[in-house]
Write a protein that holds these residues in place. Structure first.
Motif, short mmCIF file in Angstrom:
data_model
loop_
_atom_site.label_atom_id
_atom_site.label_comp_id
_atom_site.label_asym_id
_atom_site.label_seq_id
_atom_site.Cartn_x
_atom_site.Cartn_y
_atom_site.Cartn_z
N ALA A 125 0.93 -1.14 -0.03
CA ALA A 125 0.04 0.16 0.03
C ALA A 125 0.82 1.25 -0.04
CB ALA A 125 -1.04 0.01 1.27
N ILE A 126 1.87 1.23 0.81
CA ILE A 126 2.87 2.36 0.97
C ILE A 126 3.53 2.60 -0.54
CG2 ILE A 126 4.96 3.15 1.75
CD1 ILE A 126 4.11 2.00 4.55
N HIS B 109 3.87 5.60 -5.83
CA HIS B 109 3.49 5.62 -7.30
C HIS B 109 2.47 6.87 -7.71
CE1 HIS B 109 5.72 2.21 -9.26
NE2 HIS B 109 5.75 1.64 -7.96
N ALA B 110 1.43 7.00 -6.69
CA ALA B 110 0.43 7.83 -7.06
C ALA B 110 0.79 9.53 -6.93
CB ALA B 110 -0.67 7.79 -6.20
N LEU B 111 2.06 9.40 -6.16
CA LEU B 111 2.37 10.80 -5.98
C LEU B 111 3.12 11.35 -7.42
CD1 LEU B 111 3.97 10.43 -2.42
CD2 LEU B 111 1.69 11.74 -3.10
N GLY B 112 3.29 10.50 -8.30
CA GLY B 112 4.22 10.92 -9.45
C GLY B 112 5.71 10.89 -9.09
N GLY B 113 6.34 10.97 -10.25
CA GLY B 113 7.92 11.08 -10.26
C GLY B 113 8.59 9.67 -9.92
N THR B 114 9.62 9.16 -9.71
CA THR B 114 10.24 8.02 -9.36
C THR B 114 10.04 7.81 -7.79
OG1 THR B 114 11.94 8.36 -11.01
CG2 THR B 114 12.29 6.52 -9.47
N PRO B 115 9.11 6.79 -7.56
CA PRO B 115 8.91 6.40 -6.21
C PRO B 115 10.45 6.08 -5.39
CG PRO B 115 7.60 5.16 -7.64
CD PRO B 115 8.54 5.75 -8.35
N LEU B 116 10.27 6.29 -4.21
CA LEU B 116 11.50 6.13 -3.48
C LEU B 116 11.92 4.71 -3.27
CD1 LEU B 116 13.36 7.40 -1.29
CD2 LEU B 116 11.70 7.02 0.59
N HIS B 117 10.96 3.71 -3.29
CA HIS B 117 11.33 2.41 -2.98
C HIS B 117 12.22 1.76 -4.37
CE1 HIS B 117 7.41 2.12 -4.93
NE2 HIS B 117 7.86 1.07 -5.50
#
Length: 96
Positions: free
Chosen positions: A73-74, A79-87
């Motif tokens: 879920a995190i 991914h929903a925030l846009g850009g390259t996800p931290l993970h």
């Protein structure tokens, strides 16, 4: 079961092992009574298990699935925030 932020925070707190209700209440900044109610629902859903030692009750994740649900879920939220996800940054660094 994971629609409530307190339950997500409880799962995150329990990912490293067993904790007492009072310790969990301190971590999530809720009353022990409120935490006990959340944990009771989570126990019925078989997300956590408990054991009693004297007057204290200790909880732990029942299995790896609850932890994985929160992790996924995190990741999806990132991914929903846009850009390259931290993970993805962490995975890229680990592969180098």
């Amino acid at each position: 079961m994971l629609a409530d932020a307190t339950r997500v925070r409880l799962i995150l707190a329990l990912r490293d092992g067993e904790l007492s209700v009072n310790h969990l209440a301190d971590i999530v900044d809720k009353s022990p009574a409120a935490v006990s109610q959340h944990l009771a629902k989570m126990r019925l859903a078989r997300m956590v298990s408990s054991r009693q030692e004297g007057t204290k009750v200790f909880y732990r994740l029942a299995n790896e699935h609850a932890r994985q649900l929160v992790r996924d879920a995190i990741f999806q939220a990132e991914h929903a925030l846009g850009g390259t996800p931290l993970h993805h940054h962490k995975d890229a660094e680990a592969n180098q």
